[in-house]
Design an enzyme around this catalytic site. Structure first.
Site, PDB file in Angstrom:
ATOM      1  N   HIS A  53       0.847  -1.203   0.000  1.00 30.20           N
ATOM      2  CA  HIS A  53       0.000   0.000   0.000  1.00 30.20           C
ATOM      3  C   HIS A  53       0.871   1.237   0.000  1.00 30.20           C
ATOM      4  O   HIS A  53       2.090   1.148   0.123  1.00 30.20           O
ATOM      5  CB  HIS A  53      -0.997  -0.022   1.164  1.00 30.20           C
ATOM      6  CG  HIS A  53      -0.388   0.119   2.533  1.00 30.20           C
ATOM      7  ND1 HIS A  53       0.408  -0.850   3.095  1.00 30.20           N
ATOM      8  CD2 HIS A  53      -0.459   1.124   3.454  1.00 30.20           C
ATOM      9  CE1 HIS A  53       0.780  -0.459   4.312  1.00 30.20           C
ATOM     10  NE2 HIS A  53       0.280   0.747   4.541  1.00 30.20           N
ATOM     11  N   HIS A  55       1.499   3.948   1.865  1.00 28.06           N
ATOM     12  CA  HIS A  55       2.068   4.726   2.974  1.00 28.06           C
ATOM     13  C   HIS A  55       3.600   4.789   2.888  1.00 28.06           C
ATOM     14  O   HIS A  55       4.260   3.826   2.500  1.00 28.06           O
ATOM     15  CB  HIS A  55       1.628   4.141   4.320  1.00 28.06           C
ATOM     16  CG  HIS A  55       0.184   4.431   4.612  1.00 28.06           C
ATOM     17  ND1 HIS A  55      -0.563   3.686   5.495  1.00 28.06           N
ATOM     18  CD2 HIS A  55      -0.643   5.393   4.131  1.00 28.06           C
ATOM     19  CE1 HIS A  55      -1.798   4.180   5.549  1.00 28.06           C
ATOM     20  NE2 HIS A  55      -1.872   5.214   4.732  1.00 28.06           N
ATOM     21  N   ASP A  57       5.990   4.658   4.974  1.00 32.25           N
ATOM     22  CA  ASP A  57       6.843   3.686   5.686  1.00 32.25           C
ATOM     23  C   ASP A  57       6.883   2.331   4.960  1.00 32.25           C
ATOM     24  O   ASP A  57       7.576   1.414   5.399  1.00 32.25           O
ATOM     25  CB  ASP A  57       6.410   3.530   7.147  1.00 32.25           C
ATOM     26  CG  ASP A  57       4.997   3.007   7.315  1.00 32.25           C
ATOM     27  OD1 ASP A  57       4.077   3.522   6.659  1.00 32.25           O
ATOM     28  OD2 ASP A  57       4.803   2.072   8.124  1.00 32.25           O
ATOM     29  N   HIS A  58       6.169   2.240   3.836  1.00 32.30           N
ATOM     30  CA  HIS A  58       6.191   1.010   3.024  1.00 32.30           C
ATOM     31  C   HIS A  58       6.808   1.211   1.648  1.00 32.30           C
ATOM     32  O   HIS A  58       7.377   0.284   1.087  1.00 32.30           O
ATOM     33  CB  HIS A  58       4.773   0.437   2.899  1.00 32.30           C
ATOM     34  CG  HIS A  58       4.183   0.087   4.229  1.00 32.30           C
ATOM     35  ND1 HIS A  58       4.076  -1.194   4.675  1.00 32.30           N
ATOM     36  CD2 HIS A  58       3.742   0.886   5.243  1.00 32.30           C
ATOM     37  CE1 HIS A  58       3.578  -1.194   5.904  1.00 32.30           C
ATOM     38  NE2 HIS A  58       3.372   0.066   6.276  1.00 32.30           N
ATOM     39  N   HIS A 111      -7.403  -0.585   5.489  1.00 28.64           N
ATOM     40  CA  HIS A 111      -6.361   0.316   6.004  1.00 28.64           C
ATOM     41  C   HIS A 111      -6.163   1.430   4.976  1.00 28.64           C
ATOM     42  O   HIS A 111      -6.133   2.614   5.327  1.00 28.64           O
ATOM     43  CB  HIS A 111      -5.086  -0.484   6.241  1.00 28.64           C
ATOM     44  CG  HIS A 111      -3.910   0.316   6.704  1.00 28.64           C
ATOM     45  ND1 HIS A 111      -3.861   0.909   7.947  1.00 28.64           N
ATOM     46  CD2 HIS A 111      -2.736   0.626   6.094  1.00 28.64           C
ATOM     47  CE1 HIS A 111      -2.696   1.548   8.073  1.00 28.64           C
ATOM     48  NE2 HIS A 111      -2.005   1.395   6.962  1.00 28.64           N
ATOM     49  N   ASP A 133      -0.111  -3.710   6.323  1.00 30.14           N
ATOM     50  CA  ASP A 133      -0.743  -3.173   7.533  1.00 30.14           C
ATOM     51  C   ASP A 133      -2.200  -3.612   7.653  1.00 30.14           C
ATOM     52  O   ASP A 133      -3.032  -2.869   8.181  1.00 30.14           O
ATOM     53  CB  ASP A 133      -0.677  -1.639   7.533  1.00 30.14           C
ATOM     54  CG  ASP A 133       0.723  -1.112   7.794  1.00 30.14           C
ATOM     55  OD1 ASP A 133       1.639  -1.912   8.040  1.00 30.14           O
ATOM     56  OD2 ASP A 133       0.893   0.127   7.739  1.00 30.14           O
ATOM     57  N   HIS A 171       4.798  -4.588  10.660  1.00 25.92           N
ATOM     58  CA  HIS A 171       5.176  -3.893  11.903  1.00 25.92           C
ATOM     59  C   HIS A 171       5.303  -4.870  13.074  1.00 25.92           C
ATOM     60  O   HIS A 171       4.565  -5.851  13.149  1.00 25.92           O
ATOM     61  CB  HIS A 171       4.139  -2.829  12.282  1.00 25.92           C
ATOM     62  CG  HIS A 171       4.104  -1.646  11.374  1.00 25.92           C
ATOM     63  ND1 HIS A 171       4.913  -0.546  11.559  1.00 25.92           N
ATOM     64  CD2 HIS A 171       3.369  -1.390  10.273  1.00 25.92           C
ATOM     65  CE1 HIS A 171       4.665   0.339  10.603  1.00 25.92           C
ATOM     66  NE2 HIS A 171       3.733  -0.143   9.804  1.00 25.92           N
TER      67      HIS A 171
HETATM   68 FE    FE Z   1       2.836   0.905   8.118  1.00 27.40          FE
HETATM   69 ZN    ZN Z   2       0.128   1.755   6.518  1.00 29.17          ZN
END
Ligand code: FE
Ligand code: ZN
Length: 259
Positions: A53, A55, A57-58, A111, A133, A171
């Site tokens: 996805h 985001h 942090d990905h 999400h 996530d 995570h």
């Molecule tokens: Fe994340």
């Molecule tokens: Zn995420």
């Protein structure tokens, strides 16, 4: 035989590496630095990037990695991720021939709007799913872009995979998620036992991921919408008996947001 390794990123992210024959595919590289370091250190060749996805942090590291290693990038069609060469909606089969990897793409919105998971039925001995996530150890992602109904359906899709399937989420949240799971089901022996196991692992500095679909079915309150104890917990939050699995899930998710 594909081996699954991980790199740490940020505070609690895992970047998963699928490794065989000196090649790696990387899942959710939120940061380019650990990935580029790994490639330099190991001498492995990068052969694909997989994103679950949009985001940061990905996918924050995708463009920097691509600038050095122009490889195919798989990612959700519904989301705007720079560099994606193979947009996916769910239902496809993808291949990374260099490492003999075949994956099924599963649509898991909730999400985010276009979130996808990658399922390898023959990865390792029991199968593996990379779910970003969506499903976490004893928890699930927040509903940033989707509805409770979408997320519950997505989680049900993951829960329906073979129970032995290993779950590689993005995570390390298991320990704090279990504190909440225990609040939902204070008398659950399975949750209590998992709390102890996870506390020991974390105290020793070890990862609690992968988990398994089986462990999640037994201890994750976000998959246990049919359990009387979970339904009762939802009812006490709602002030009425939940009409269905979606309402139970929504009430538990809402509670967790304030926990
Ligand atoms: Fe994340
Ligand atoms: Zn995420």
């Amino acid at each position: 035989m594909i081996e699954i390794r991980f790199l740490h990123a940020f505070n609690d992210n895992y970047i998963w590496l699928l490794h065989a024959r000196g090649c790696v595919a990387v899942v959710d590289p939120g940061d380019a630095v650990p990935v580029l370091d790994y490639l330099e250190r190991s001498g492995d060749r990068l052969c694909a990037i997989l994103a679950t996805h949009h985001h940061g942090d990905h996918v924050g590291g995708v463009e920097e990695i691509l600038a050095r290693f122009p490889v195919p990038v798989f990612g959700p069609a519904l989301e705007n991720i720079p560099g994606v060469s193979h947009p996916l909606a769910g239902g496809e089969r993808i291949e990374v021939p260099q490492i003999g990897l075949e994956l099924k793409v599963i649509s898991v919105p909730g999400h985010t709007r276009g979130h996808i998971a990658y399922y390898g039925p023959s990865l390792g001995s029991d199968g593996a799913v990379f779910c970003g996530d969506t499903l976490f150890g004893a928890g699930c992602g927040r509903l940033f872009e989707g509805t409770p109904a979408q997320m519950q359906e997505s989680l049900a899709r993951l829960a329906a995979l073979p129970a032995s399937t290993l779950v590689y989420c993005a995570h390390e949240y298991t320990q704090s998620n279990l504190r909440f799971a225990l609040a939902v089901e204070p008398n659950s022996i399975a949750v209590q036992r998992r709390c102890e196991e996870v506390d020991e692992l974390r105290a020793a500095g070890c990862a609690t991921i992968p988990t398994s679909i089986q462990a999640e079915l037994e201890t994750n309150p976000f998959l246990r919408w049919d359990e009387p104890v979970v339904r009762a917990a939802a009812a006490s939050r709602l002030g009425h008996v939940p009409v269905d699995a979606v309402e139970t899930f929504a009430a538990i998710r809402e509670w967790k947001n304030r926990f």
